[in-house]
Design an enzyme around this catalytic site. Structure first.
Site, PDB file in Angstrom:
ATOM      1  N   GLY A 150     -15.319  10.959  28.576  1.00 41.89           N
ATOM      2  CA  GLY A 150     -15.054  11.028  30.006  1.00 41.89           C
ATOM      3  C   GLY A 150     -14.583  12.383  30.480  1.00 41.89           C
ATOM      4  N   CYS A 194     -37.242 -11.315  41.528  1.00 46.36           N
ATOM      5  CA  CYS A 194     -38.308 -10.316  41.564  1.00 46.36           C
ATOM      6  C   CYS A 194     -39.636 -10.985  41.944  1.00 46.36           C
ATOM      7  CB  CYS A 194     -38.434  -9.643  40.204  1.00 46.36           C
ATOM      8  SG  CYS A 194     -39.860  -8.528  40.086  1.00 46.36           S
ATOM      9  N   CYS A 241     -42.052 -10.500  38.528  1.00 47.98           N
ATOM     10  CA  CYS A 241     -41.751 -11.147  37.249  1.00 47.98           C
ATOM     11  C   CYS A 241     -40.816 -12.338  37.394  1.00 47.98           C
ATOM     12  CB  CYS A 241     -41.177 -10.140  36.258  1.00 47.98           C
ATOM     13  SG  CYS A 241     -39.467  -9.691  36.607  1.00 47.98           S
ATOM     14  N   CYS A 263     -38.364  -5.645  40.690  1.00 50.05           N
ATOM     15  CA  CYS A 263     -37.463  -4.983  39.753  1.00 50.05           C
ATOM     16  C   CYS A 263     -37.526  -3.475  39.932  1.00 50.05           C
ATOM     17  CB  CYS A 263     -37.866  -5.293  38.305  1.00 50.05           C
ATOM     18  SG  CYS A 263     -37.568  -6.977  37.808  1.00 50.05           S
ATOM     19  N   CYS A 277     -39.930  -5.058  34.080  1.00 52.16           N
ATOM     20  CA  CYS A 277     -40.737  -5.967  34.896  1.00 52.16           C
ATOM     21  C   CYS A 277     -42.118  -6.168  34.261  1.00 52.16           C
ATOM     22  CB  CYS A 277     -40.883  -5.383  36.304  1.00 52.16           C
ATOM     23  SG  CYS A 277     -41.465  -6.553  37.527  1.00 52.16           S
TER      24      CYS A 277
END
Lengths: 227, 256, 276
Positions: free
Chosen positions: C29, C237, C240, C262, C268
């Site tokens: 970080g 979606c 899909c 997606c 997808c």
């Protein structure tokens, strides 16, 4: 309660050729609890100066000024502040306040700083203002806009709000009408009765006669003026 | 009673020039001390050294921490000093924009110090912000406004709320009423007096305005050319000044 | 000059970047400064991510490049071609087949594995930047964990919008220490930051690299009474049928017609293939 012992003071004016003006020497006086002592002497003899020295407002060059168990002449600022908060009251001739603060809060402040609950402090302040004939419609206004007499009475109400064991009064009855004058005299008598030690300056002869147990002529403490 | 702040032989130099030197004093809990002097007298340098914004060249500034008693803030680590800066200390700048985040709402400004000490409940933070805005006489409906939409006096009051929300014990103020209209000044003075009294705050106020110190400060320190020339009870110093410079200062004030 | 050095950058530069990456991995970080090079593409097109990818690629790697979840948009195509030409590495659109994935604005839906590296393109690495303009001050704030300001931003969100409106680049705290900007991924992806793969972040213009080693604890900042919520469009979606993946809204005509599909094109397409 108040004991001034062999006190002296002079002013040094650094910006006027370091002129040194001795204003007091060998001043001594004692005031017991429940006693009222008047400072007398011609104008300029040093009545106000002595009173201001007792209050710690003027520095004392030598000697002791005992108020209770504090020596004002040598105490550090915070001891004097504590003394002024709970022991030593002072009614001056001039009202010095933060502009815009309502009169009732000005009078209640000595109680607030000593920890009285705000409602109780305001109630006490209201009693005092009513007793000194300040119309209730003015209580919410700042005293800065008041007449001289009204300001003086607000100042007295404030000075008597907290039951100080020692009180300094600088012309408390000046510029008051007879009715209010009588009220103030009664208040001083009550303070005496509860055991306050009082030092006052009164140009009002009758008031002085009525209130004071003794007189101290400060002229004899004044260098060059002593008779 | 132990002092809240103990300053010993503090000095700060700018090269060969003296910022301030030989400054020593104790400040006790509940005391308000004024520092007066003209521009360049070293009063702001001194204040910044005391508040940890400037590193003094020598001397000690000991603060009575809650956990460990007196600690020298000059030699303590920066994280510790910063922690003091957002908990036990507060700093009120002359210009509110130096002490506020101008692009953050009033509520966010007040809440920042709370969030900095790990307040993580939005509702609580907001409630405290509303409470504090009320105490400085800013109405609740202004909580989501940015300080840019506030008047100078309101900004200054917001700065005070932002500083006092974490219940500090020592407040540093740099000309807190400078640049405000006289009427606004009076309101602010009254507010500060009430807060100092009610919260038992200790404060150090730098100003060149003798009327301000007379009304706010218990004690006074007069500075000239980086040195303290006189100290004492405020009304005593103003009414019976001993040093030539103080006499000049007091006699130079215009009477109204 | 007829040939590029492997992956465009010279070896010294890659060593310098690898050192920054290692330091970043050692201090999860923490933003490590590095001497960002001029790249043959403008800032904002992923120069930071490209330099990090160049430093970690080996000839045996298989590279996938994602732009907003898709493999076939301009940015993804040009970066993929860049490394095909300069490094000659294999490329793929399959998340599962890639060993190095460079991404802009998304984390693949398919969970990543320990043998994968994902490289994020970062425009502004400093999460405190919008409230504190001074770099000196923000660095000090990181050093001293002085993060009250980060919550001020979330506070402002709630006070103005009634909820935390920050929808992407949602700040996180890494291993209870550094507050980090996860790059402009949707906050829906934030929970995925806790993953098995190595995550590297490169900001070219700002000259910063930071990193998350595998299985680093990453917590999205929030308030007790306004907890973090990874949100997505409330639809399935249209291609899909997935109800769990992050969706893009597509306007299909001028009559207000729209569909949700997606954002992760590989995810997808794979689902559509499997269903067929």
């Amino acid at each position: 309660m108040i004991s001034v012992e062999n006190v002296s003071k002079s002013f040094t004016l650094h910006n006027q050729g370091s002129t040194e003006i001795p204003v007091m020497a060998g001043a001594s006086l004692r005031v017991a609890a429940g006693e009222c002592v008047a400072l007398v002497g011609a104008s300029g003899a040093g009545k106000s100066t002595l009173m201001r020295m007792i209050y710690g407002n003027y520095l004392t060059a030598a000697g002791r000024i005992m108020v209770g168990d504090v020596d004002v002449a040598s105490a550090v600022p915070r001891d004097i502040i504590a003394l002024r908060r709970r022991t030593l009251g002072y009614v001056s001739q001039f009202l010095r306040v933060v502009p815009r603060v309502p009169t009732i809060d000005v009078v209640a402040e000595p109680l607030l700083v000593t920890g009285t609950a705000p409602e109780d402090a305001r109630a006490k302040a209201a009693d005092l203002l009513a007793r000194l004939n300040i119309p209730e419609r003015l209580w919410g206004l700042s005293p800065t806009t008041f007449s001289g007499g009204e300001q003086q009475r607000v100042n007295i109400a404030r000075g008597f709000a907290f039951p100080y064991p020692a009180l300094l009064l600088d012309e408390p009855t000046a510029s008051l009408d007879p009715v209010n004058r009588a009220t103030v005299l009664a208040m001083v008598q009550e303070a005496k009765a509860r055991g306050a030690a009082i030092i006052g300056i009164f140009h009002d002869h009758a008031a002085r006669e009525e209130l004071c147990d003794r007189q101290v002529d400060v002229t004899r403490f004044t260098p060059g003026l002593a008779a | 009673m132990t002092p809240l702040l103990q300053v010993e032989n503090l000095a700060k130099y700018y090269g060969a020039r003296i910022g301030c030197a030989d400054v020593s004093f104790d400040l006790y809990p509940g005391e308000v001390m004024g520092i007066v002097g003209e521009s360049g007298s070293g009063k702001s340098t001194l204040l910044n050294c005391l508040a940890g914004h400037l590193k003094p060249d020598h001397g000690a500034v000991r603060f009575a921490t809650r956990a460990e008693g007196l600690r020298d803030t000059v030699t303590m680590s920066e994280p510790e000093r910063r922690m003091l800066g957002r908990t036990d200390w507060a700093f009120v700048h002359q210009h509110a924009r130096d002490g506020l985040r101008m692009n953050v709402s009033a509520g966010g400004n007040v809440g920042e110090r709370l969030m900095a000490v790990n307040a993580r409940h939005y509702g609580d933070i907001r409630a405290q912000a509303i409470d504090w805005l009320g105490r400085v006489e800013i109405t609740e409906d202004r909580i989501d406004d940015r300080p840019t939409a506030f008047s100078g006096g309101m900004q200054q009051r917001l700065q005070i709320a932002r500083n006092l929300v974490t219940g500090p014990r020592l407040v540093f103020m740099d000309e807190p009423t400078g640049g405000l209209d006289v009427s606004v000044q009076a309101r602010l003075l009254d507010l500060l007096r009430g807060l100092v009294r009610d919260m038992g705050l200790s404060a150090i106020i730098v100003t060149h305005d003798l009327a301000v110190v007379r009304l706010l400060a218990d004690r006074l320190m007069v500075m000239k050319d980086g040195h303290v020339v006189e100290t004492g009870l405020t009304d005593q110093v103003l009414d019976d000044p001993q040093h030539g410079y103080t006499q000049l200062l007091v006699s130079s004030v215009l009477q109204v | 000059m007829t040939e590029y050095n492997f992956a465009y950058l010279d070896e010294q530069t890659k060593r310098m970047i690898r050192r920054a990456i290692l330091k970043g991995l050692a201090i999860p970080g923490y933003q490590v400064p590095f001497a960002s090079r001029e790249m043959p593409m403008p800032y904002g097109w992923g120069t930071g991510g490209v330099q990090v990818s160049a430093a970690v690629l080996t000839p045996d790697d298989t590279l996938k490049v994602i732009d907003q979840g898709a493999d076939d948009t301009t940015n993804a195509v040009s970066i993929r071609r860049f490394f095909q030409r300069t490094a000659g590495v294999a490329v793929t659109e399959k998340t599962t087949q890639a060993s190095v994935i460079q991404t802009r604005h998304r984390i693949p839906e398919q969970a990543l594995r320990e043998d994968q590296i994902i490289v994020y393109q970062v425009p502004i690495p400093e999460p405190l930047r919008f409230l504190e303009p001074s770099e000196v001050e923000t660095r000090k704030m990181h050093a001293l964990e002085d993060y009250g300001l980060m919550h001020v931003k979330l506070y402002e969100d709630i006070s103005q919008h009634g909820a935390i409106a920050t929808a992407y680049a949602y700040p996180v705290k890494v291993e209870g220490r550094y507050v980090m900007d996860p790059s402009p991924i949707p906050k829906f992806d934030n929970p995925k930051l806790d993953m098995a793969a190595i995550q590297l972040f490169g900001a070219g213009r700002e000259q910063r690299i930071y990193a998350l080693p595998p299985y680093t604890k990453v917590v999205s900042l929030d308030f007790d009474d306004y907890p973090f919520q990874p949100t997505k469009a409330e639809h399935a979606c249209a291609l899909c049928g997935s109800t769990t993946s992050y969706l893009d809204e597509l306007i299909t005509d001028d009559a207000g017609g729209r569909m949700f599909i997606c954002s992760d094109t590989d995810y997808c397409a794979t689902r559509v293939e499997e269903a067929a």
